[in-house]
Design an enzyme around this catalytic site. Structure first.
Site, mmCIF file in Angstrom:
data_model
loop_
_atom_site.group_PDB
_atom_site.id
_atom_site.type_symbol
_atom_site.label_atom_id
_atom_site.label_comp_id
_atom_site.label_asym_id
_atom_site.label_seq_id
_atom_site.Cartn_x
_atom_site.Cartn_y
_atom_site.Cartn_z
ATOM 1 N N TYR A 156 -3.655 -83.440 16.169
ATOM 2 C CA TYR A 156 -2.710 -82.340 16.439
ATOM 3 C C TYR A 156 -3.453 -81.169 17.097
ATOM 4 O O TYR A 156 -2.886 -80.389 17.857
ATOM 5 C CB TYR A 156 -2.009 -81.922 15.141
ATOM 6 N N LYS A 163 0.291 -73.395 16.470
ATOM 7 C CA LYS A 163 1.285 -73.215 15.395
ATOM 8 C C LYS A 163 0.808 -72.168 14.391
ATOM 9 O O LYS A 163 1.620 -71.454 13.795
ATOM 10 C CB LYS A 163 1.567 -74.543 14.688
HETATM 11 P P1 NAD Z 1 11.370 -81.955 22.211
HETATM 12 O O1 NAD Z 1 10.422 -82.506 23.231
HETATM 13 O O2 NAD Z 1 12.707 -82.522 22.130
HETATM 14 O O3 NAD Z 1 11.496 -80.373 22.359
HETATM 15 C C1 NAD Z 1 10.469 -79.563 22.919
HETATM 16 C C2 NAD Z 1 11.162 -78.639 23.875
HETATM 17 O O4 NAD Z 1 10.234 -77.693 24.416
HETATM 18 C C3 NAD Z 1 11.785 -79.393 25.066
HETATM 19 O O5 NAD Z 1 13.151 -79.058 25.158
HETATM 20 C C4 NAD Z 1 11.008 -78.852 26.244
HETATM 21 O O6 NAD Z 1 11.789 -78.807 27.428
HETATM 22 C C5 NAD Z 1 10.684 -77.461 25.728
HETATM 23 N N1 NAD Z 1 9.682 -76.781 26.539
HETATM 24 C C6 NAD Z 1 8.377 -77.134 26.745
HETATM 25 N N2 NAD Z 1 7.823 -76.265 27.618
HETATM 26 C C7 NAD Z 1 8.784 -75.346 27.943
HETATM 27 C C8 NAD Z 1 8.835 -74.236 28.810
HETATM 28 N N3 NAD Z 1 7.767 -73.856 29.544
HETATM 29 N N4 NAD Z 1 9.991 -73.535 28.919
HETATM 30 C C9 NAD Z 1 11.078 -73.898 28.193
HETATM 31 N N5 NAD Z 1 11.101 -74.963 27.372
HETATM 32 C C10 NAD Z 1 9.956 -75.677 27.257
HETATM 33 O O7 NAD Z 1 10.576 -82.145 20.823
HETATM 34 P P2 NAD Z 1 10.869 -81.543 19.374
HETATM 35 O O8 NAD Z 1 10.036 -82.367 18.468
HETATM 36 O O9 NAD Z 1 12.310 -81.395 19.150
HETATM 37 O O10 NAD Z 1 10.171 -80.106 19.433
HETATM 38 C C11 NAD Z 1 10.858 -78.904 19.128
HETATM 39 C C12 NAD Z 1 9.973 -78.009 18.275
HETATM 40 O O11 NAD Z 1 9.824 -78.612 16.994
HETATM 41 C C13 NAD Z 1 8.576 -77.798 18.819
HETATM 42 O O12 NAD Z 1 8.162 -76.468 18.569
HETATM 43 C C14 NAD Z 1 7.754 -78.755 17.988
HETATM 44 O O13 NAD Z 1 6.380 -78.384 17.910
HETATM 45 C C15 NAD Z 1 8.462 -78.563 16.660
HETATM 46 N N6 NAD Z 1 8.169 -79.584 15.651
HETATM 47 C C16 NAD Z 1 8.347 -80.904 15.948
HETATM 48 C C17 NAD Z 1 8.043 -81.855 14.995
HETATM 49 C C18 NAD Z 1 8.178 -83.330 15.297
HETATM 50 O O14 NAD Z 1 7.535 -84.142 14.606
HETATM 51 N N7 NAD Z 1 8.983 -83.728 16.280
HETATM 52 C C19 NAD Z 1 7.594 -81.481 13.704
HETATM 53 C C20 NAD Z 1 7.455 -80.134 13.436
HETATM 54 C C21 NAD Z 1 7.732 -79.183 14.422
#
Ligand code: NAD
Length: 259
Positions: A156, A163
């Protein structure tokens, strides 16, 4: 049962597709009666997000790349012109170079480090600054974090450090915006198979480990993250700010586990 977000408007940033955590949150907000304003990163996501937005009955679907001050200014201008008071903002955005999520952390380049910080942490500050003046009756700003902020999770890496900055930003923003009645929190979600998660090397091993070890002996359902997001945006969450709430089947509590 009354709808928990009836009469509220929510800006949701970070829907890329139907697997996005932001999409699960948007669905739950809609179920609870909120009006939705969605943003997507750029042309590559436009068609998918427009289709999802229409199916959710979103009021607005706008492009916003959070690395662009022009895009953020345009978003603010459009929201201001619409005269919709804003009650909730969901920041569900992160990015890091794939290389930095597979090599040892010690090899992180300056560029890769700054990129992860800019998109995954600083963007919350920029979005909060833009949205706060529109949250005239106070409200809730929410971001998504992960355990890698506070523990070492293999691969990570640079995203864990971003984060950590994000969770600290939540606390500083909560202090700045609290006097205006705006609460700022993070949900630290358990691992969920999304497009972003697939960028982390050996992600399926993380899912397997959580299913074996977490107190609930299973992984996190995005709908569980979304329901907590509803709670935070609703009046039920009115006393909660500057917090990181774990929605992870309890995994964060575990030290050593025997098979
Ligand atoms: P996802 O890929 O569906 O969402 C990530 C989003 O970030 C996408 O919509 C992407 O277009 C957007 N993004 C990236 N760069 C960008 C930019 N420059 N401008 C605007 N948008 C931008 O994946 P997700 O897992 O739904 O991620 C959403 C959040 O949840 C993130 O912060 C991720 O770190 C967090 N998260 C995810 C998990 C997991 O296991 N999936 C766990 C904990 C936290």
């Amino acid at each position: 049962m009354p709808q928990l977000l009836a009469g509220k408007s929510a800006l949701v940033l970070g829907v890329a597709n139907r697997w996005s955590l932001a999409y699960a949150i948007a669905q739950a907000y809609r179920r609870e009666g909120a009006r939705l304003l969605l943003t997507y990163q750029g042309e590559r996501q436009r068609q998918t997000v427009e289709e999802l937005g229409v199916s959710l009955g979103a009021d607005m679907i706008l492009a916003c790349d959070v690395s662009s001050d022009d895009d953020l200014a345009r978003l603010l201008e459009t929201l201001r012109a619409s005269d919709l008071p804003l009650d909730a903002v969901v920041h569900s955005i992160a990015f890091a170079d794939r290389d930095d999520l597979s090599h040892p952390f010690v090899e992180t380049s300056r560029k890769g480090f700054l990129l992860a910080q800019e998109i995954s942490a600083y963007s919350l500050v920029a979005v909060a600054r833009a949205a706060a003046p529109l949250m005239r009756s106070g409200g809730s700003i929410l971001t998504l974090s992960y355990l890698g902020a506070v523990r070492v999770v293999q691969n990570y890496n640079v995203m864990g450090v971003a984060k950590a900055a994000l969770e600290s930003s939540v606390r500083y923003l909560a202090n700045d915006l609290g006097p205006s009645g705006i609460r700022v929190n993070a949900i630290s979600a358990g691992p969920v198979k999304t497009a972003s998660a697939r960028g982390v090397k050996d992600f399926s091993k993380v899912l397997d480990g959580v299913a074996r070890i977490s107190p609930l002996r299973r992984n996190t359902d995005p709908a569980e993250v979304a329901d907590t997001a509803v709670f935070l945006a609703s009046d039920l969450g009115r006393g909660v700010t500057a917090n990181v709430i774990y929605v992870d089947a309890g995994f964060q509590a575990m030290g050593l586990a025997h098979e």
